[in-house]
Design a protein around this motif. Structure first.
Motif, mmCIF file in Angstrom:
data_model
loop_
_atom_site.group_PDB
_atom_site.id
_atom_site.type_symbol
_atom_site.label_atom_id
_atom_site.label_comp_id
_atom_site.label_asym_id
_atom_site.label_seq_id
_atom_site.Cartn_x
_atom_site.Cartn_y
_atom_site.Cartn_z
ATOM 1 N N UNK A 1 0.858 -1.048 -0.010
ATOM 2 C CA UNK A 1 0.042 0.095 -0.026
ATOM 3 C C UNK A 1 0.774 1.314 -0.187
ATOM 4 N N UNK A 2 0.180 2.536 -0.400
ATOM 5 C CA UNK A 2 1.058 3.418 -0.375
ATOM 6 C C UNK A 2 0.111 4.953 0.260
ATOM 7 N N UNK A 3 0.943 5.529 0.546
ATOM 8 C CA UNK A 3 0.175 7.033 1.104
ATOM 9 C C UNK A 3 0.705 8.128 0.552
ATOM 10 N N UNK A 4 0.031 9.099 0.242
ATOM 11 C CA UNK A 4 0.406 10.454 -0.345
ATOM 12 C C UNK A 4 -0.252 11.436 0.397
ATOM 13 N N UNK A 5 0.530 12.639 0.219
ATOM 14 C CA UNK A 5 0.177 14.060 1.232
ATOM 15 C C UNK A 5 0.815 15.030 0.367
ATOM 16 N N UNK A 6 0.097 16.169 0.593
ATOM 17 C CA UNK A 6 0.514 17.400 0.089
ATOM 18 C C UNK A 6 0.849 18.218 1.299
ATOM 19 N N UNK A 7 2.100 19.020 1.295
ATOM 20 C CA UNK A 7 2.530 19.360 2.450
ATOM 21 C C UNK A 7 3.438 21.051 1.968
ATOM 22 N N UNK B 1 4.381 16.673 5.771
ATOM 23 C CA UNK B 1 5.189 15.889 5.029
ATOM 24 C C UNK B 1 6.219 15.219 5.784
ATOM 25 N N UNK B 2 6.831 15.696 6.666
ATOM 26 C CA UNK B 2 7.862 15.144 7.422
ATOM 27 C C UNK B 2 7.391 13.950 8.313
ATOM 28 N N UNK B 3 6.046 14.349 9.102
ATOM 29 C CA UNK B 3 5.446 13.310 10.132
ATOM 30 C C UNK B 3 5.003 12.405 9.291
ATOM 31 N N UNK B 4 4.208 12.533 8.274
ATOM 32 C CA UNK B 4 3.412 11.403 7.482
ATOM 33 C C UNK B 4 4.647 10.618 6.745
ATOM 34 N N UNK C 1 5.488 18.337 -2.180
ATOM 35 C CA UNK C 1 6.030 19.532 -1.611
ATOM 36 C C UNK C 1 5.843 20.850 -2.401
ATOM 37 N N UNK C 2 5.342 21.987 -1.446
ATOM 38 C CA UNK C 2 5.139 23.315 -2.088
ATOM 39 C C UNK C 2 6.674 23.826 -2.210
ATOM 40 N N UNK C 3 6.665 25.112 -2.898
ATOM 41 C CA UNK C 3 7.793 25.650 -2.928
ATOM 42 C C UNK C 3 8.065 26.293 -1.789
ATOM 43 N N UNK C 4 7.311 26.576 -0.656
ATOM 44 C CA UNK C 4 7.733 26.983 0.571
ATOM 45 C C UNK C 4 8.766 25.980 1.225
ATOM 46 N N UNK C 5 8.624 24.612 0.766
ATOM 47 C CA UNK C 5 9.165 23.595 1.758
ATOM 48 C C UNK C 5 10.741 23.843 1.729
ATOM 49 N N UNK C 6 11.238 23.692 3.121
ATOM 50 C CA UNK C 6 12.642 24.055 3.126
ATOM 51 C C UNK C 6 13.498 22.614 2.615
ATOM 52 N N UNK C 7 14.681 23.124 2.286
ATOM 53 C CA UNK C 7 15.476 22.040 1.598
ATOM 54 C C UNK C 7 15.735 21.136 2.482
ATOM 55 N N UNK C 8 16.078 21.316 3.919
ATOM 56 C CA UNK C 8 16.737 20.347 4.766
ATOM 57 C C UNK C 8 15.616 19.360 5.210
ATOM 58 N N UNK C 9 14.235 19.711 5.100
ATOM 59 C CA UNK C 9 13.172 18.963 5.291
ATOM 60 C C UNK C 9 12.799 17.742 4.144
ATOM 61 N N UNK C 10 13.122 18.511 2.777
ATOM 62 C CA UNK C 10 13.051 17.400 1.581
ATOM 63 C C UNK C 10 14.289 16.395 1.735
ATOM 64 N N UNK C 11 15.522 16.828 2.221
ATOM 65 C CA UNK C 11 16.637 16.070 2.263
ATOM 66 C C UNK C 11 16.495 15.004 3.389
ATOM 67 N N UNK C 12 15.745 15.405 4.438
ATOM 68 C CA UNK C 12 15.743 14.461 5.459
ATOM 69 C C UNK C 12 14.798 13.325 5.186
ATOM 70 N N UNK C 13 13.503 13.456 4.417
ATOM 71 C CA UNK C 13 12.586 12.737 3.988
ATOM 72 C C UNK C 13 13.165 11.863 3.191
ATOM 73 N N UNK C 14 14.018 12.202 1.872
ATOM 74 C CA UNK C 14 14.581 11.471 1.016
ATOM 75 C C UNK C 14 15.617 10.609 1.770
ATOM 76 N N UNK C 15 16.233 10.832 2.690
ATOM 77 C CA UNK C 15 17.012 10.055 3.359
ATOM 78 C C UNK C 15 16.525 8.852 4.042
ATOM 79 N N UNK C 16 15.141 8.996 4.317
ATOM 80 C CA UNK C 16 14.516 7.841 4.913
ATOM 81 C C UNK C 16 13.481 7.101 3.984
ATOM 82 N N UNK C 17 13.962 7.248 2.612
ATOM 83 C CA UNK C 17 13.258 6.449 1.600
ATOM 84 C C UNK C 17 11.791 7.050 0.912
ATOM 85 N N UNK C 18 11.808 8.404 1.538
ATOM 86 C CA UNK C 18 10.331 8.993 0.927
ATOM 87 C C UNK C 18 10.538 9.464 -0.135
ATOM 88 N N UNK C 19 9.452 9.056 -0.973
ATOM 89 C CA UNK C 19 9.326 9.815 -2.549
ATOM 90 C C UNK C 19 8.923 11.189 -2.589
#
Ligand SMILES: *Cc1c(COP(=O)(O)O)cnc(C)c1O
Length: 454
Positions: A166-172, A177-180, A195-213
């Motif tokens: 199963x998969x899960x999707x969210x807009x943030x 996005x971090x929590x989900x 992720x919207x344009x406002x999202x900070x780079x470190x939040x995207x990096x952290x998610x990708x490091x956990x295998x999140x698309x």
């Protein structure tokens, strides 16, 4: 612009009907009290959610506690219950009084959701709750789990393999996005965060490091949500966490209140008809502050007064509530750009579900300029050594504004609170910050030091 038509009225009509609108449009700070605010007993009759629903959410979080304690060891000291401290901030209270030239009657406290385990923001309430609920629903439907089981069994390859179908999707804008993302990945789900344009780079990096698309957009939050919704409609095994309409998220947030009640009792902070409680909640789409405020109204009824706080450039809940148009209008309709450094609050269109639910329960709403968020960010570091992200400071000037603004004074008088204010408590709800990388936080701090209140 003046002749542009929004929901059948021109901007000129809107500004004539609502005198505050001109100030809102010119992104000045405003303080609005809700003319539809009602006694709790009357207001609650119009709401479809109830105390039972919040209790049900609280029970579900208890069932998951053994699992949470196992997979997130930092939650072990609290037995797998994700909760944050409340602290008195007397030095910051003095600093605010000095900065604003205004006394604050009563005592100022800070609710540190900034320091919630797992994702370091208020989204560790609603976001994590909704993922857990979905996981439980799937596991029970497929006869893999009963509510009587010890949920630490979910930490196994059997369950991770099951959830991986199963998969899960969210807009943030970032924190949801971090929590989900963190929670879903931990359970074994495939997870997409739009992720919207406002999202900070470190939040995207952290998610990708956990295998999140992570999928990035050049536009704002509404677009990220729309794309997430579209993606999941096309896939029956994909679940969409709908930040604009989800009652699960809302109930996850609402659980905060009964726990806060216990914390205040332990601190000897009295809340009753002679000791009113004021709570100031940073607001984006509305689910976080709405859910928490809903829980607080159930817990304290007329003795609690909830104010929402938004950036001057993203006053979506204020506009939705004031015009009673809720999600039918956006800040962009009124020529406001929805561009703010308070990324957690960068939402142009509020949740209609939350707006309607809180229509008679919310006391009011005010706005804060980005510059002032930074000034208070640095002041809080200097006075109390507490570090928050800019969004989380929106609740900070609430108490001082309540006393300073004419509308605040009127609210106090109208609710017969004048002689009780010396015994009041004020809680600024700090909604995020502990996961911000040190270099980013240092830059925020420096920026605030170089500014003064405007
Ligand atoms: C999301 C968020 C909020 C507000 O929550 P909404 O549900 O969007 O209203 C406030 N502060 C921070 C730091 C957030 O991330």
């Amino acid at each position: 612009m003046e002749n542009k038509v929004i929901e059948g009225k021109t901007i000129r009509d809107w500004t004539q009907e609502y005198p505050l609108m001109s100030k809102i449009i010119s992104t000045e700070e405003v303080f609005w009290t809700n003319p539809k605010y009602e006694k709790f007993e009357d207001a609650i009759k119009k709401v479809s959610l109830s105390e039972e629903d919040v209790k049900d959410a609280e029970e579900r979080l208890k069932r998951f506690a053994p699992y949470i304690a196992k997979v997130f060891p930092e939650t072990q000291k609290n037995n797998g219950i994700i909760e944050s401290p409340v602290v008195r901030i007397p030095e910051m209270q003095k600093k605010l009084e000095e900065m604003f030239g205004q006394d604050i009657q009563g005592e100022l406290l800070l609710k540190c959701d900034s320091h919630l385990a797992i994702s370091g923001s208020i989204k560790a309430r609603g976001g994590i709750y909704e993922v857990l609920k979905h996981a439980e629903d799937l596991a029970i439907e497929n006869n893999m789990l009963t509510t009587a089981d010890d949920y630490s069994v979910l930490d196994s390859s059997k369950f991770r393999d099951f959830f991986s179908k199963y998969s899960i999707a969210v807009g943030s804008t970032g924190n949801l996005g971090l929590s989900i993302g963190i929670m879903s990945a931990q359970l074994g789900f495939k997870v997409y965060v739009h992720m919207s344009a406002d999202a900070k780079q470190w939040k995207k990096d952290m998610l990708r490091s956990k295998g999140v698309l992570v999928i990035e957009y050049a536009s704002d939050y509404s677009k990220a949500v729309e794309e997430g919704r579209k993606q999941s409609e096309a896939d029956p095994n994909m679940y969409f966490v709908d930040d604009e309409n989800s009652s699960s998220l809302f109930l996850g947030y609402a659980v905060a209140a009964s726990r806060l009640k216990k914390q205040l009792e332990e601190m000897n902070v009295v809340v009753d008809k002679d000791h009113p409680l004021f709570v100031y909640l940073p607001c984006g789409v509305g689910g976080g502050p709405g859910g928490v405020a809903f829980g607080l109204k159930l817990a304290f009824k007329d003795n609690v007064h909830c104010f929402f706080a938004e950036p001057t450039h993203s006053p979506c809940m204020l506009i939705g509530m004031m015009t009673e148009m809720h999600d039918k209008v956006s800040v962009q309709d009124f020529g406001i750009d929805n561009i703010t450094d308070a990324d957690g609050l960068a939402v142009g269109r509020a949740s209609g579900f939350v707006g309607k639910t809180m229509e008679n329960l919310m006391s009011g709403c005010y706005t804060v300029k980005d510059e002032n968020l930074y000034v208070m960010l640095s002041a809080l570091v200097d006075t109390e050594n507490i570090r928050l992200e800019p969004s989380a400071l929106a609740g900070m000037p609430g108490s001082v504004k309540l006393f300073k603004e004419a509308a605040g004074q009127e609210y106090i008088a109208k609710n017969n609170l004048k002689d009780k204010m010396a015994d009041s408590a004020h809680i600024a709800w700090a909604t995020g910050g502990s996961m911000v990388p040190k270099d980013v936080m240092d830059a925020y701090y420096k920026k605030g030091l170089g500014l003064s209140l405007i």
